[in-house]
Design a protein around this motif. Structure first.
Motif, PDB file in Angstrom:
ATOM      1  N   LEU A 195       0.491  -1.097   0.132  1.00  0.00           N
ATOM      2  CA  LEU A 195      -0.136  -0.310   0.106  1.00  0.00           C
ATOM      3  C   LEU A 195       0.776   1.508  -0.199  1.00  0.00           C
ATOM      4  O   LEU A 195       0.297   2.027  -0.552  1.00  0.00           O
ATOM      5  CB  LEU A 195      -0.442   0.051   0.909  1.00  0.00           C
ATOM      6  N   ALA A 196       2.356   1.144   0.832  1.00  0.00           N
ATOM      7  CA  ALA A 196       3.156   2.477   0.771  1.00  0.00           C
ATOM      8  C   ALA A 196       3.310   2.261  -0.627  1.00  0.00           C
ATOM      9  O   ALA A 196       3.703   3.959  -1.731  1.00  0.00           O
ATOM     10  CB  ALA A 196       3.679   2.267   2.004  1.00  0.00           C
ATOM     11  N   ALA A 197       3.808   1.782  -0.952  1.00  0.00           N
ATOM     12  CA  ALA A 197       4.448   1.851  -2.660  1.00  0.00           C
ATOM     13  C   ALA A 197       3.336   2.324  -3.954  1.00  0.00           C
ATOM     14  O   ALA A 197       4.071   2.836  -4.520  1.00  0.00           O
ATOM     15  CB  ALA A 197       5.047   0.319  -3.166  1.00  0.00           C
ATOM     16  N   TRP A 198       2.216   1.581  -3.194  1.00  0.00           N
ATOM     17  CA  TRP A 198       1.020   2.131  -4.456  1.00  0.00           C
ATOM     18  C   TRP A 198       1.510   3.730  -4.152  1.00  0.00           C
ATOM     19  O   TRP A 198       1.161   4.513  -4.935  1.00  0.00           O
ATOM     20  CB  TRP A 198       0.313   2.078  -4.086  1.00  0.00           C
ATOM     21  N   ILE A 199       0.974   4.317  -3.059  1.00  0.00           N
ATOM     22  CA  ILE A 199       0.849   5.495  -2.843  1.00  0.00           C
ATOM     23  C   ILE A 199       2.110   6.295  -3.184  1.00  0.00           C
ATOM     24  O   ILE A 199       2.043   7.205  -3.693  1.00  0.00           O
ATOM     25  CB  ILE A 199       0.621   6.069  -0.820  1.00  0.00           C
ATOM     26  N   ALA A 200       3.412   5.643  -2.950  1.00  0.00           N
ATOM     27  CA  ALA A 200       4.150   6.688  -3.662  1.00  0.00           C
ATOM     28  C   ALA A 200       4.710   6.772  -4.415  1.00  0.00           C
ATOM     29  O   ALA A 200       4.915   7.377  -4.541  1.00  0.00           O
ATOM     30  CB  ALA A 200       5.629   6.495  -2.655  1.00  0.00           C
ATOM     31  N   ARG A 201       4.119   5.871  -5.654  1.00  0.00           N
ATOM     32  CA  ARG A 201       4.224   6.771  -7.330  1.00  0.00           C
ATOM     33  C   ARG A 201       3.445   7.339  -7.897  1.00  0.00           C
ATOM     34  O   ARG A 201       4.021   7.847  -7.988  1.00  0.00           O
ATOM     35  CB  ARG A 201       3.234   4.859  -7.597  1.00  0.00           C
ATOM     36  N   PHE A 202       2.545   8.301  -6.608  1.00  0.00           N
ATOM     37  CA  PHE A 202       1.699   9.798  -6.645  1.00  0.00           C
ATOM     38  C   PHE A 202       3.175  10.558  -6.773  1.00  0.00           C
ATOM     39  O   PHE A 202       2.580  11.716  -7.748  1.00  0.00           O
ATOM     40  CB  PHE A 202       0.525   9.741  -6.072  1.00  0.00           C
ATOM     41  N   PHE A 203       3.548  10.125  -6.026  1.00  0.00           N
ATOM     42  CA  PHE A 203       4.754  11.324  -6.160  1.00  0.00           C
ATOM     43  C   PHE A 203       6.136  11.019  -6.937  1.00  0.00           C
ATOM     44  O   PHE A 203       7.359  12.276  -6.909  1.00  0.00           O
ATOM     45  CB  PHE A 203       5.323  11.235  -4.646  1.00  0.00           C
ATOM     46  N   GLY A 204       5.777   9.956  -7.916  1.00  0.00           N
ATOM     47  CA  GLY A 204       7.528   9.470  -8.299  1.00  0.00           C
ATOM     48  C   GLY A 204       7.597  10.671  -9.942  1.00  0.00           C
ATOM     49  O   GLY A 204       8.751  11.619  -9.648  1.00  0.00           O
ATOM     50  N   GLY A 205       6.019  11.175  -9.989  1.00  0.00           N
ATOM     51  CA  GLY A 205       6.913  12.728 -10.986  1.00  0.00           C
ATOM     52  C   GLY A 205       7.218  14.083 -10.404  1.00  0.00           C
ATOM     53  O   GLY A 205       7.782  14.694 -11.489  1.00  0.00           O
ATOM     54  N   ILE A 206       7.207  13.768  -8.906  1.00  0.00           N
ATOM     55  CA  ILE A 206       7.973  15.439  -8.677  1.00  0.00           C
ATOM     56  C   ILE A 206       9.345  15.479  -8.176  1.00  0.00           C
ATOM     57  O   ILE A 206       9.790  14.567  -7.680  1.00  0.00           O
ATOM     58  CB  ILE A 206       7.441  15.492  -7.274  1.00  0.00           C
ATOM     59  N   PRO A 207       9.821  16.445  -8.886  1.00  0.00           N
ATOM     60  CA  PRO A 207      11.839  16.076  -8.994  1.00  0.00           C
ATOM     61  C   PRO A 207      11.663  16.911  -7.297  1.00  0.00           C
ATOM     62  O   PRO A 207      11.656  18.091  -7.060  1.00  0.00           O
ATOM     63  CB  PRO A 207      11.871  17.640  -9.751  1.00  0.00           C
ATOM     64  N   LEU A 208      12.711  16.050  -7.033  1.00  0.00           N
ATOM     65  CA  LEU A 208      13.222  16.062  -5.775  1.00  0.00           C
ATOM     66  C   LEU A 208      12.505  15.808  -4.391  1.00  0.00           C
ATOM     67  O   LEU A 208      12.496  14.760  -3.746  1.00  0.00           O
ATOM     68  CB  LEU A 208      14.160  17.815  -5.483  1.00  0.00           C
ATOM     69  N   ILE A 209      11.271  16.280  -4.839  1.00  0.00           N
ATOM     70  CA  ILE A 209      10.227  16.726  -3.546  1.00  0.00           C
ATOM     71  C   ILE A 209       9.332  15.135  -3.713  1.00  0.00           C
ATOM     72  O   ILE A 209       9.515  14.296  -2.073  1.00  0.00           O
ATOM     73  CB  ILE A 209       9.048  17.377  -3.540  1.00  0.00           C
ATOM     74  N   GLY A 210       9.589  14.518  -4.538  1.00  0.00           N
ATOM     75  CA  GLY A 210       8.833  13.298  -4.877  1.00  0.00           C
ATOM     76  C   GLY A 210       9.781  12.375  -3.952  1.00  0.00           C
ATOM     77  O   GLY A 210       9.393  11.428  -3.598  1.00  0.00           O
ATOM     78  N   ALA A 211      11.095  12.729  -4.032  1.00  0.00           N
ATOM     79  CA  ALA A 211      11.780  11.327  -3.920  1.00  0.00           C
ATOM     80  C   ALA A 211      12.235  11.621  -2.297  1.00  0.00           C
ATOM     81  O   ALA A 211      11.976  10.808  -1.751  1.00  0.00           O
ATOM     82  CB  ALA A 211      13.737  11.191  -4.000  1.00  0.00           C
ATOM     83  N   ILE A 212      11.828  12.684  -1.480  1.00  0.00           N
ATOM     84  CA  ILE A 212      12.294  12.950   0.003  1.00  0.00           C
ATOM     85  C   ILE A 212      10.508  12.254   0.348  1.00  0.00           C
ATOM     86  O   ILE A 212      10.587  12.069   1.221  1.00  0.00           O
ATOM     87  CB  ILE A 212      11.998  14.678  -0.308  1.00  0.00           C
ATOM     88  N   VAL A 213       9.742  12.391  -0.368  1.00  0.00           N
ATOM     89  CA  VAL A 213       8.648  12.096   0.269  1.00  0.00           C
ATOM     90  C   VAL A 213       7.841  10.757   0.321  1.00  0.00           C
ATOM     91  O   VAL A 213       7.332  10.197   1.455  1.00  0.00           O
ATOM     92  CB  VAL A 213       6.835  12.124  -0.729  1.00  0.00           C
ATOM     93  N   ARG A 214       8.921   9.624  -1.132  1.00  0.00           N
ATOM     94  CA  ARG A 214       9.107   8.269  -0.828  1.00  0.00           C
ATOM     95  C   ARG A 214       9.879   7.937  -0.172  1.00  0.00           C
ATOM     96  O   ARG A 214       9.460   6.573   1.108  1.00  0.00           O
ATOM     97  CB  ARG A 214       9.574   8.222  -2.413  1.00  0.00           C
ATOM     98  N   GLN A 215      10.462   8.671   0.350  1.00  0.00           N
ATOM     99  CA  GLN A 215      11.982   8.175   1.215  1.00  0.00           C
ATOM    100  C   GLN A 215      10.929   8.361   2.602  1.00  0.00           C
ATOM    101  O   GLN A 215      10.671   6.910   4.164  1.00  0.00           O
ATOM    102  CB  GLN A 215      12.779   8.692   1.465  1.00  0.00           C
TER     103      GLN A 215
END
Length: 252
Positions: A195-215
């Motif tokens: 579920l966490a991996a699925w949610i993290a996918r929505f932030f994949g296209g955001i530069p830098l911030i997306g990586a931080i949110v996924r982490q």
């Protein structure tokens, strides 16, 4: 044997402890970022040196340079794994004992049990290789058994103060005596990670911030899983029957 209500209490209490102690996710984030930077540098410069040696006709030296870089990367990842496990498990143990957890609790766990944590990680790695090798002929059952029977190994080392070999044996014994509950824990935590991996996918296209949110999402779920496993270990250990020490008279 626990009831489903007892298991639900563990998951519920673990979530409560996480919301009250968000600091538990910090070690994983910080160590993960540092390890990623070190691995990136080793990958870039190790590859560059290997190409450079090959370009001047020293292919053997280039291959050795690449091999050493890969070896160092493996060591860095192993150290990072040990640090994250020691910190988060030590903090989770403190959270279950007192309701609060600080970075010092993680540091204390590493100082006290660092050697046994390392030995346990190495043993788990070797056992994991065997499980992977046997997963094809056993249709994945060997790998499932590996996860199930050694789920409580690291809490046994860090929270239970067991040696690595004692922790492996205790974890296997706990799983054997509480098989259904352990399977339920593994399944529910696997669902949480998916579920966490699925949610993290929505932030994949955001530069830098997306990586931080996924982490942050990944480490939050990892911290929650650690709290669940540590809490279940503490509960099972307290419920386990005690045996009298050798030479002591039986109770009457």
């Amino acid at each position: 044997m626990q009831s489903s209500e007892d298991l639900g209490n563990t998951f519920g209490r673990a979530w409560q402890l996480l919301t009250q102690n968000w600091l538990i996710i910090v070690p994983g984030i910080v160590i993960g970022i540092v390890a990623a930077i070190v691995v990136w540098l080793l990958t870039v410069y190790g590859f560059a040196s290997a190409v450079g040696f090959s370009a001047v006709g020293m292919g053997g030296v280039g291959l050795m340079s690449g091999f050493l870089s890969a070896l160092i990367i493996g060591v860095v990842l192993m150290i990072a794994t040990i640090l994250v496990i020691a910190y988060t498990t030590g903090m989770a143990g403190a959270a279950w004992r007192t309701g609060t957890a600080g970075l010092e609790d993680g540091a204390a766990a590493f100082r006290t049990d660092g050697t046994q944590i390392f030995v346990a990680i190495v043993l788990l790695f070797l056992l994991g290789i065997v499980a992977v090798a046997l997963s094809v002929p056993t249709l994945g059952l060997a790998l499932l058994a590996f996860y199930l029977f050694f789920l409580y190994t690291l809490p046994a080392v860090i929270v239970g103060n067991r040696t690595a070999s004692e922790a492996l044996a205790e974890s296997a014994r706990m799983t054997l005596n509480n098989f259904v509950q352990t399977i339920a824990i593994v399944i529910l935590l696997a669902i949480a990670f998916m579920l966490a991996a699925w949610i993290a996918r929505f932030f994949g296209g955001i530069p830098l911030i997306g990586a931080i949110v996924r982490q942050i999402i990944t480490q939050a779920v990892a911290a929650y899983a650690t709290l669940v496993i540590v809490g279940e270990y503490i509960k099972l250990r307290s419920a386990a029957p005690t045996t009298p020490a050798a030479g002591s008279p039986p109770a009457v």
